[in-house]
Motif scaffolding. Structure first.
Motif, PDB file in Angstrom:
ATOM      1  N   THR A  55     158.457  64.569  71.466  1.00 37.00           N
ATOM      2  CA  THR A  55     158.488  63.893  72.709  1.00 37.00           C
ATOM      3  C   THR A  55     156.941  64.087  73.620  1.00 37.00           C
ATOM      4  N   LEU A  56     156.403  65.314  73.670  1.00 42.00           N
ATOM      5  CA  LEU A  56     155.239  65.646  74.343  1.00 42.00           C
ATOM      6  C   LEU A  56     154.113  65.167  73.651  1.00 42.00           C
ATOM      7  N   VAL A  57     154.056  64.700  72.530  1.00 40.03           N
ATOM      8  CA  VAL A  57     152.820  64.161  71.667  1.00 40.03           C
ATOM      9  C   VAL A  57     152.676  62.734  72.322  1.00 40.03           C
ATOM     10  N   PHE A  58     153.972  62.153  72.337  1.00 31.57           N
ATOM     11  CA  PHE A  58     154.027  60.791  72.553  1.00 31.57           C
ATOM     12  C   PHE A  58     153.679  60.575  74.128  1.00 31.57           C
ATOM     13  N   ALA A  59     154.363  61.248  74.952  1.00 29.18           N
ATOM     14  CA  ALA A  59     153.929  61.319  76.520  1.00 29.18           C
ATOM     15  C   ALA A  59     152.673  61.446  76.636  1.00 29.18           C
ATOM     16  N   GLN A  60     152.031  62.642  75.959  1.00 30.55           N
ATOM     17  CA  GLN A  60     150.431  62.980  76.225  1.00 30.55           C
ATOM     18  C   GLN A  60     149.698  61.809  75.793  1.00 30.55           C
ATOM     19  N   SER A  61     149.931  60.980  74.697  1.00 31.41           N
ATOM     20  CA  SER A  61     149.004  59.900  74.451  1.00 31.41           C
ATOM     21  C   SER A  61     149.083  58.765  75.701  1.00 31.41           C
ATOM     22  N   LEU A  62     150.328  58.608  75.945  1.00 31.50           N
ATOM     23  CA  LEU A  62     150.390  57.387  76.992  1.00 31.50           C
ATOM     24  C   LEU A  62     149.738  57.865  78.431  1.00 31.50           C
ATOM     25  N   GLY A  63     149.945  59.247  78.837  1.00 28.93           N
ATOM     26  CA  GLY A  63     149.432  59.930  80.019  1.00 28.93           C
ATOM     27  C   GLY A  63     147.910  60.028  79.960  1.00 28.93           C
ATOM     28  N   GLY A  64     147.584  60.186  78.579  1.00 34.93           N
ATOM     29  CA  GLY A  64     146.019  60.200  78.539  1.00 34.93           C
ATOM     30  C   GLY A  64     145.292  58.972  78.746  1.00 34.93           C
ATOM     31  N   VAL A  65     145.882  57.967  78.280  1.00 37.91           N
ATOM     32  CA  VAL A  65     145.535  56.685  78.334  1.00 37.91           C
ATOM     33  C   VAL A  65     145.464  56.328  80.000  1.00 37.91           C
ATOM     34  N   GLY A  66     146.563  56.652  80.614  1.00 38.65           N
ATOM     35  CA  GLY A  66     146.707  56.301  82.195  1.00 38.65           C
ATOM     36  C   GLY A  66     145.659  56.933  82.957  1.00 38.65           C
ATOM     37  N   ILE A  67     145.212  58.282  82.703  1.00 43.69           N
ATOM     38  CA  ILE A  67     144.421  58.924  83.512  1.00 43.69           C
ATOM     39  C   ILE A  67     142.967  58.523  83.316  1.00 43.69           C
ATOM     40  N   THR A  68     142.665  58.322  82.088  1.00 43.47           N
ATOM     41  CA  THR A  68     141.394  57.845  81.598  1.00 43.47           C
ATOM     42  C   THR A  68     140.687  56.743  81.894  1.00 43.47           C
ATOM     43  N   ILE A  69     141.732  55.687  81.681  1.00 43.77           N
ATOM     44  CA  ILE A  69     141.083  54.389  81.969  1.00 43.77           C
ATOM     45  C   ILE A  69     140.803  54.076  83.146  1.00 43.77           C
ATOM     46  N   GLY A  70     141.587  54.818  84.110  1.00 37.09           N
ATOM     47  CA  GLY A  70     141.175  54.183  85.557  1.00 37.09           C
ATOM     48  C   GLY A  70     140.028  55.097  86.105  1.00 37.09           C
ATOM     49  N   ILE A  71     139.959  56.417  85.556  1.00 37.30           N
ATOM     50  CA  ILE A  71     138.810  57.455  86.214  1.00 37.30           C
ATOM     51  C   ILE A  71     137.560  56.777  85.468  1.00 37.30           C
ATOM     52  N   ALA A  72     137.523  56.094  84.446  1.00 39.38           N
ATOM     53  CA  ALA A  72     136.286  55.465  83.794  1.00 39.38           C
ATOM     54  C   ALA A  72     135.710  54.615  84.805  1.00 39.38           C
TER      55      ALA A  72
END
Length: 259
Positions: A55-72
């Motif tokens: 669960t954490l691996v899947f959530a981390q992948s989604l959350g990582g996309v969510g945070i980095t795409i905007g900060i870029a």
């Protein structure tokens, strides 16, 4: 001694494992590897740990996309809205500040209610921040962008806290591996997020929105998806079983013979 067919034993089996803790007392029992007066065996804890890691691996992948795409694109949007290159980095500064504050608040909540409520709250706050960043671009408000960036930092806090959630039920010799696996999953989002910036910008323009809010819109979807994954699939029993008292009866308990 509790017998396998007793109602208390059956109730203990139902509330242990992935179902999670509904009250603070139950969470405290699971924290010691005990539910319904029964000490849960190693194979059951390993099953819950495998579910937790997945669960954490899947959530981390989604959350990582969510945070980095905007900060870029946060600095570019900040410069556009403020009209000053000197203020371009303020959005990322507020995101880091928001992450620091959220880390403290989420840790306090997790200490009282368990890991799952804290992680879900972190992702919900981050999603709200991404939504405010989208609105800030639409109404051209620099102040609203800063508020959104601050809330967006809660996603970073939730991602970081997930690393420690991965170690809660892991045996001592596998805690480092469990933590590093979740950290590794974050790199997927860190790489994929910025590479989706162009696609997100084009999608936003096709919807009649400013191109720079597109990454935040994609980020909103990713963060919400991470929160849903955690809320639905993360086991509620998130505490190390290393402190299980030796006096706790094992499950399934042995039948006592009466003469």
């Amino acid at each position: 001694m509790t017998q396998p067919g007793d109602p208390a034993a059956r109730a203990g089996r139902r509330i242990a494992g992935w179902v999670g803790a509904g009250t603070r007392d139950v969470a405290s029992g699971l924290a010691r590897g005990v539910a319904g007066g029964i000490r849960w065996p190693d194979h059951e804890l390993r099953r819950v740990q495998r579910r937790t890691l997945g669960t954490l691996v899947f959530a981390q992948s989604l959350g990582g996309v969510g945070i980095t795409i905007g900060i870029a694109v946060a600095a570019i949007l900040a410069e556009q809205l403020s009209g000053s290159a000197g203020l371009a980095g303020l959005a990322q500064t507020m995101q880091v500040l928001g992450s620091a504050v959220a880390s403290f608040l989420l840790a306090h909540l997790m200490g009282r209610r368990g890991r799952r409520p804290g992680l879900v709250l972190g992702y919900l706050l981050g999603a709200a921040g991404a939504a405010l960043c989208v609105v800030s671009g639409m109404v051209e408000s620099f102040a609203l962008l800063l508020v959104g960036a601050t809330l967006l930092g809660a996603t970073t806090a939730a991602n970081n806290q997930s690393r420690y959630t991965a170690t809660d039920l892991a045996p001592p010799d596998r805690r480092a591996r469990s933590l590093s696996l979740v950290v590794w999953a974050t790199t997927f989002g860190a790489v994929a997020g910025p590479n989706l910036t162009g696609v997100a910008g084009r999608a936003a323009r096709e919807m009649g929105l400013p191109g720079l809010v597109g990454p935040f819109l994609f980020g909103l979807v990713g963060i919400l998806a991470a929160g849903v994954v955690v809320a639905v699939f993360l086991p509620g029993s998130a505490r190390s079983s290393a402190s299980v008292p030796a006096s706790a009866p094992a499950w399934p308990p042995s039948r006592s013979r009466t003469r």
